[in-house]
Structures are given as structure tokens and as C-alpha cells.
Design an enzyme around this catalytic site. Sequence first.
Site, PDB file in Angstrom:
ATOM      1  N   GLU A 121       2.123  -2.635 -12.053  1.00 24.52           N
ATOM      2  CA  GLU A 121       2.891  -2.649 -13.301  1.00 24.52           C
ATOM      3  C   GLU A 121       3.814  -1.451 -13.215  1.00 24.52           C
ATOM      4  OE1 GLU A 121       4.281  -1.565 -16.428  1.00 24.52           O
ATOM      5  OE2 GLU A 121       2.305  -1.314 -17.341  1.00 24.52           O
TER       6      GLU A 121
ATOM      7  N   ASN B 223       1.487   8.326 -19.401  1.00 27.10           N
ATOM      8  CA  ASN B 223       2.066   8.018 -20.729  1.00 27.10           C
ATOM      9  C   ASN B 223       1.071   7.363 -21.691  1.00 27.10           C
ATOM     10  OD1 ASN B 223       2.220   5.680 -19.246  1.00 27.10           O
ATOM     11  ND2 ASN B 223       4.260   5.110 -19.936  1.00 27.10           N
TER      12      ASN B 223
ATOM     13  N   GLU C  90      -2.082  -7.898 -16.921  1.00 26.87           N
ATOM     14  CA  GLU C  90      -3.203  -7.169 -17.524  1.00 26.87           C
ATOM     15  C   GLU C  90      -3.368  -7.621 -18.955  1.00 26.87           C
ATOM     16  OE1 GLU C  90      -1.994  -3.025 -16.587  1.00 26.87           O
ATOM     17  OE2 GLU C  90      -3.746  -3.099 -15.298  1.00 26.87           O
TER      18      GLU C  90
ATOM     19  N   CYS D 140       7.096   2.106 -20.530  1.00 26.08           N
ATOM     20  CA  CYS D 140       7.833   1.259 -19.592  1.00 26.08           C
ATOM     21  C   CYS D 140       8.393   0.017 -20.287  1.00 26.08           C
ATOM     22  CB  CYS D 140       6.942   0.872 -18.421  1.00 26.08           C
ATOM     23  SG  CYS D 140       5.323   0.371 -18.964  1.00 26.08           S
TER      24      CYS D 140
ATOM     25  N   LYS E  89      -8.252   6.899 -10.442  1.00 24.55           N
ATOM     26  CA  LYS E  89      -7.515   8.153 -10.245  1.00 24.55           C
ATOM     27  C   LYS E  89      -6.498   8.283 -11.369  1.00 24.55           C
ATOM     28  CE  LYS E  89      -3.713   9.598  -8.672  1.00 24.55           C
ATOM     29  NZ  LYS E  89      -3.548  10.729  -9.586  1.00 24.55           N
TER      30      LYS E  89
ATOM     31  N   GLY F 287       2.706   2.637 -12.829  1.00 25.93           N
ATOM     32  CA  GLY F 287       3.498   3.844 -12.571  1.00 25.93           C
ATOM     33  C   GLY F 287       4.906   3.465 -12.173  1.00 25.93           C
ATOM     34  N   SER F 288       5.537   4.352 -11.434  1.00 28.33           N
ATOM     35  CA  SER F 288       6.947   4.139 -11.106  1.00 28.33           C
ATOM     36  C   SER F 288       7.119   3.080 -10.010  1.00 28.33           C
ATOM     37  CB  SER F 288       7.556   5.457 -10.629  1.00 28.33           C
ATOM     38  OG  SER F 288       6.876   5.909  -9.481  1.00 28.33           O
TER      39      SER F 288
HETATM   40  P1  ADP Z   1       5.291   8.616 -13.363  1.00 23.08           P
HETATM   41  O1  ADP Z   1       6.728   8.604 -13.005  1.00 23.08           O
HETATM   42  O2  ADP Z   1       4.910   7.861 -14.570  1.00 23.08           O
HETATM   43  O3  ADP Z   1       4.636   9.963 -13.261  1.00 23.08           O
HETATM   44  P2  ADP Z   1       4.170   7.935 -10.810  1.00 23.08           P
HETATM   45  O4  ADP Z   1       4.409   6.630 -10.177  1.00 23.08           O
HETATM   46  O5  ADP Z   1       4.754   9.156 -10.191  1.00 23.08           O
HETATM   47  O6  ADP Z   1       4.644   7.696 -12.292  1.00 23.08           O
HETATM   48  O7  ADP Z   1       2.626   8.210 -11.020  1.00 23.08           O
HETATM   49  C1  ADP Z   1       1.716   7.248 -11.467  1.00 23.08           C
HETATM   50  C2  ADP Z   1       0.378   7.501 -10.798  1.00 23.08           C
HETATM   51  O8  ADP Z   1       0.536   7.364  -9.392  1.00 23.08           O
HETATM   52  C3  ADP Z   1      -0.184   8.900 -11.026  1.00 23.08           C
HETATM   53  O9  ADP Z   1      -1.586   8.818 -11.136  1.00 23.08           O
HETATM   54  C4  ADP Z   1       0.192   9.615  -9.737  1.00 23.08           C
HETATM   55  O10 ADP Z   1      -0.657  10.696  -9.437  1.00 23.08           O
HETATM   56  C5  ADP Z   1       0.009   8.497  -8.731  1.00 23.08           C
HETATM   57  N1  ADP Z   1       0.720   8.693  -7.452  1.00 23.08           N
HETATM   58  C6  ADP Z   1       1.914   9.245  -7.251  1.00 23.08           C
HETATM   59  N2  ADP Z   1       2.227   9.239  -5.930  1.00 23.08           N
HETATM   60  C7  ADP Z   1       1.191   8.648  -5.293  1.00 23.08           C
HETATM   61  C8  ADP Z   1       0.883   8.328  -3.914  1.00 23.08           C
HETATM   62  N3  ADP Z   1       1.728   8.606  -2.931  1.00 23.08           N
HETATM   63  N4  ADP Z   1      -0.291   7.701  -3.651  1.00 23.08           N
HETATM   64  C9  ADP Z   1      -1.144   7.389  -4.644  1.00 23.08           C
HETATM   65  N5  ADP Z   1      -0.922   7.672  -5.930  1.00 23.08           N
HETATM   66  C10 ADP Z   1       0.220   8.287  -6.270  1.00 23.08           C
END
Ligand code: ADP
Length: 478
Positions: free
Chosen positions: A247, A149, A459, A281, A172, A225-226
Site C-alpha cells: 500500500e 502516519n 486491507e 496517503c 517492524k 509506505g512510500s
Molecule cells: P515514509 O515516507 O512514510 O516514511 P517509508 O517508505 O520511508 O515511508 O517508510 C515506511 C516503512 O518502511 C518504515 O517502517 C521504514 O522504516 C521502512 N523502510 C524504509 N526503508 C526500508 C528498507 N530499505 N527495507 C525495509 N524497510 C524499510
Amino acid sequence: MQTRNLIGGEWVGADSGREIQVRNPATDEVVAMAPDCGAEETRRAIESAAQALPGWSRQTAGDRGRVLRRLADAMLRDQERLARLMTLEQGKPLGEARGEIAYAASFIDWAAEEGKRLYGEVVPSSSPGKRILTLRQPVGVTAAITPWNFPAAMITRKLGPALACGCTMVVKPAEQTPLSAIALGELALEAGLPAGCFNIVTGDAKAIGGEIFRHPAVRKVSFTGSTEVGKILMKMASENVTRLSLELGGHAPFIVFEDADLDAAVEGALATKFRNAGQTCICANRIYVHAGVKEEFVRRLSGAMEGLKVGPGDAEGVRVGPLIDDDAMRKVRAHVEDAQGRGARVVCGGRPVDLGSGFAKRFYAPTLLDGFTDEMLVSREETFGPVAPVRSFETEEEVVRMANDSPFGLAAYFYTRDASRLMRVAEALDYGIVGANDALPSTAQAPFGGVKQSGFGREGGRQGMQEYTTVKYVSWGI
Ligand code: ADP
């Protein structure tokens, strides 16, 4: 467009030669390819970061700061190009993308200066024969896992402090938005950042994440992320007891008291709700308006929403771009249908916007729902779309209770002109960030982060720098 990953200062593809597709969310066209890397490339990136660490951490903060300032300046110089790249892969309106590049650069710039102020202490000793010193040292090799986002800012608010403190990093980026990350890598090398200090690996999230937590050289991971993925990472972090900042998701309440400046509250709701098509978020998820002013607030907000143009991010005057993908669209539709089915009134919007052939079906009209209740999905889950649910309240105590009734605790907002109430409510809200008469609280100087299932760690600000340092205590016998 063919892109490569940055490992040890070299631009490389995946060992397998495989690539992932990068699509324009507005049209679903493939606009670029990025390497589909996994564990092996990640291991090399971590080892490059480990090799670069002694040289980088030994530089003075001033020398590191000069490199970082050149990077921030280069981002601003290339603001238009970077903004267009971001809109291409992420979809947000160009004006917002330009804003994000400036915001992203501000984290690098601020950290470049703050790196000079990582003071230790001399602590009064309990014994005449001892002196006690504390040192703030870089954590070491760090990794960042970032979302789609905010494809640039979510990287720089980790990368800036990490590099300024003398750490090195493997990033990543989200699979949807690798291009902004790769462009940052190019500018970092051009700015004179030594090879290995900043590495970028795109591809298989599980394989890359798995290696990041498996490798003992990685001493800290910062994730945005989530909440769902954050919990998985917490479990993985237990393997090497890797330090974490998380976060995660939010579910921000937005409260309008009867004494609020209604124009300011409407403007604030518009800004926090519809930025990035509601895919942030910290955007308002539940709007509580005092019963005495609710009708007026709804009238003004829906009036202001009529002026929000929906369309592709690179078109003139667009304020609400596409959602990131079809799943996001399905979620928004499900939330609105669920709310309608349970009795909420659609004041405006409430439907997808069809832009015709050549465009993906991912545009959703800015939507105002009146009368949301606790059972509705919108009051529990992040909608991550341009949907503003409103309900009324009677008392301060009642609304604070409703606002805090959430497993999340990232951002909360409220509007009042009563100074005593302002302090009282700011203290009572169980959130990491409180916007009091302010709907845009994020800035490089301030500690951003949540409580409860929104995560931990901060952050930005002094606290954001401390995330990348370790306190060492030296007990000195004299
Ligand atoms: P969103 O719902 O915003 O896409 P995610 O939590 O799915 O949020 O993704 C946020 C980041 O975490 C992305 O870079 C995604 O590739 C990474 N990600 C998702 N699953 C995994 C995992 N099992 N291990 C490491 N990174 C992950």
C-alpha cells in the site's frame, strides 16, 4: 521512557545494547528510547513466529477470535492512554489519535469474527471418480513493515487478519513511532495471545527488512509506505518469491461537479485534506472544481480553513498538528514556493506558523492555492502537508482525464447529486478507492488498496482476510 522489543513472548533490548531516539514532533524533545535491532534479532523473531505457528494455526477460529476480541476491548479500555502515547510520538491532534485507536481496534474486532468464515468449496468434478475440494489455509509466518502516519491502525489492519487466519507475524514499525506498536504488544500478551504469535522489532530498517526477505520461513510481507521503498521491497521479494501486499503513495483527485452539495464538498475537502496535517496517503492532493462553482467553493473552503487551529496535538481545540520532521517541512515549503513561482494564488496560509520557544519549527498554516497547473510539484508529488491546490474544469470528460493522469491510483473523490454521473464517474476513475460524496472511505469492512504505482493487495474486508490465506486444492479420487 525506556522500551523493549517483543520476541517470542519476551521483552528484550538490542543485542548491541544500542537504542534509537523517539522524538515528539511538536517539540523535538527525546521522549523515549527503543531498541536499535538488526538482522540477528529479526531472525530470532521470525523463528519464534515459526515456532508459534503450528499451535496458533491449529486453534479454532472461534478460540483465536476470543483472544483477538479481548485485545480489541483492551485497546478501547486504554483508548485515552494509547491516544496520548500516539500524539506524543506522532504529533496528531488528540481527537484524531483517539479516533485512530478506535479505528485500529475495529480491524482486530472485525477480523476476529470474519476468521470464522474462511470457507472452502466443493467444486463439481469433471470425472465421476473424483471430488475437488478447495481449502483456505493460513499463509504461515508473515511480516509487516509499517509507516509513522497511522502508528496503530497500519499495524492492526495487517495483524488482525493475519492472526485471525491463523498466521503469526513479525512487525517492524516505523522508527519515528515505535511506542504505539510496543503498547499493542503489551496488550496482546495481556489478552492471552501465545508467545511468538506477534513479535515486534524496532531499529535499522535495511537490516530488519533484509532479514525479513532473506529468511525462507517468511511467506508473506505486507508493507505500507512510500512507492520508492515499495519498489526496493519488490526487488528483495524476488529472492524467495515472497508474497507481497503493497500500500504505497497516492495522489488523490477531489472533484466537485456543478451539481454538488457544496457544503458537503467543503466539509469533505476539509476532512480529507487536513486530517493528520495532510500526512495521509489518501488525502486530497488535487482539487478540481467546476468553473461555475469554483469561486463559491474557494470562498467557502477558505472560510472553513480559517477555523482550523494549528498547534501541538495535545492542546485543546487543535485541528492541525506538527509535520513529522524537518524534511517534511522543507517539502511543504518547496511545494508552496514552486506553485507560487509558477503563478498559483495563495488564498490563505502559505507560511509556517511559529509557536515560539519550546516548539519545533514544523507547523504550517492550512494553505489554499488557487490555479494549480500540471507543471507544479503539487500536481505530481505527494505534498504530505496541509496544502490544498484548486483549479477549475469545464466538462466531466476533461476532469476524469485529468484525474486519471497520474502514476498513482489509490483514492479519488467526487461530489455530485446526479445518480447517473455518480456511477459513470465511479467506474471511470482509475483508482482502488472511490469516495462518491464521501471523503472518509476507510473502514474495517471495506477493501482498501490501490492500482498502478499505489500498489496491490487489499486491507480490510473479506479481501483483506484472503491476503493471509492460501488456496489449496485437493483432488480426491474415490
Ligand atoms: P515514509 O515516507 O512514510 O516514511 P517509508 O517508505 O520511508 O515511508 O517508510 C515506511 C516503512 O518502511 C518504515 O517502517 C521504514 O522504516 C521502512 N523502510 C524504509 N526503508 C526500508 C528498507 N530499505 N527495507 C525495509 N524497510 C524499510
